[in-house]
Write an enzyme that holds these catalytic residues in place. Structure first.
Site, PDB file in Angstrom:
ATOM      1  N   LYS A  81      42.345  40.466  39.440  1.00  0.00           N
ATOM      2  CA  LYS A  81      42.114  41.665  40.232  1.00  0.00           C
ATOM      3  C   LYS A  81      42.133  41.298  41.716  1.00  0.00           C
ATOM      4  O   LYS A  81      41.523  40.314  42.101  1.00  0.00           O
ATOM      5  CB  LYS A  81      40.757  42.234  39.843  1.00  0.00           C
ATOM      6  CG  LYS A  81      40.472  43.599  40.375  1.00  0.00           C
ATOM      7  CD  LYS A  81      39.317  44.155  39.599  1.00  0.00           C
ATOM      8  CE  LYS A  81      38.523  45.117  40.422  1.00  0.00           C
ATOM      9  NZ  LYS A  81      37.366  45.592  39.680  1.00  0.00           N
ATOM     10  N   THR A 113      41.373  40.973  45.636  1.00  0.00           N
ATOM     11  CA  THR A 113      40.142  40.966  46.402  1.00  0.00           C
ATOM     12  C   THR A 113      39.977  42.312  47.090  1.00  0.00           C
ATOM     13  O   THR A 113      40.941  42.895  47.547  1.00  0.00           O
ATOM     14  CB  THR A 113      40.178  39.876  47.512  1.00  0.00           C
ATOM     15  OG1 THR A 113      41.445  39.228  47.435  1.00  0.00           O
ATOM     16  CG2 THR A 113      39.065  38.875  47.361  1.00  0.00           C
ATOM     17  N   GLY A 114      38.761  42.792  47.121  1.00  0.00           N
ATOM     18  CA  GLY A 114      38.513  44.058  47.806  1.00  0.00           C
ATOM     19  C   GLY A 114      38.740  45.264  46.920  1.00  0.00           C
ATOM     20  O   GLY A 114      38.520  46.378  47.345  1.00  0.00           O
ATOM     21  N   CYS A 115      39.181  45.081  45.689  1.00  0.00           N
ATOM     22  CA  CYS A 115      39.349  46.217  44.776  1.00  0.00           C
ATOM     23  C   CYS A 115      38.069  46.401  43.964  1.00  0.00           C
ATOM     24  O   CYS A 115      37.494  45.436  43.488  1.00  0.00           O
ATOM     25  CB  CYS A 115      40.508  45.972  43.802  1.00  0.00           C
ATOM     26  SG  CYS A 115      42.083  46.341  44.514  1.00  0.00           S
ATOM     27  N   VAL A 116      37.658  47.659  43.832  1.00  0.00           N
ATOM     28  CA  VAL A 116      36.445  47.920  43.043  1.00  0.00           C
ATOM     29  C   VAL A 116      36.785  48.430  41.668  1.00  0.00           C
ATOM     30  O   VAL A 116      37.844  48.922  41.418  1.00  0.00           O
ATOM     31  CB  VAL A 116      35.504  48.926  43.751  1.00  0.00           C
ATOM     32  CG1 VAL A 116      34.656  48.207  44.772  1.00  0.00           C
ATOM     33  CG2 VAL A 116      36.274  50.059  44.366  1.00  0.00           C
TER      34      VAL A 116
END
Length: 110
Positions: free
Chosen positions: A105, A107-110
């Site tokens: 996933k 970085t920075g994705c929720v």
């Protein structure tokens, strides 16, 4: 958890991302895409292959802004915009395309 492809089960995390990047191949990508309700076209493969190359080079999955910019540089401005990428991957170009590409996933994705 896992995903079964051609009689073999490949380990995925709780969100459906491949655990072992080396497991990835196009059959697995198609299965992951099916789970995401994405119909793979040459345009989808272009983004997936771009992401895999980016990951090989930088050892990181790009966030959507970085992805959009990098694709624009390499594939042209008509593809390097979020409208185009969201049409291909409606649930988030970075998140969904990285999953299909067998990458972690971004970085920075929720």
């Amino acid at each position: 958890m896992g995903i079964e492809v051609n009689g073999t089960t490949f380990e995925t995390d709780e969100e459906g991302y491949l655990v072992n990047l080396a497991d990835w191949n196009e059959d697995i990508a198609l299965e992951l895409a099916k789970a995401e309700n994405v119909e793979m076209t040459p345009s989808h493969w272009e983004v997936v292959n771009f992401l895999r190359g980016y990951y090989d080079e930088f050892q990181i999955a790009p966030a959507v802004r970085v992805l959009t910019k990098a694709i624009g540089k390499q594939l042209g401005p008509e593809k390097g915009n979020s409208k185009y990428l969201y049409e291909l991957f409606p649930y988030g170009p970075a998140k969904q395309a990285c999953k299909i590409a067998g990458l972690p996933k971004p970085t920075g994705c929720v």
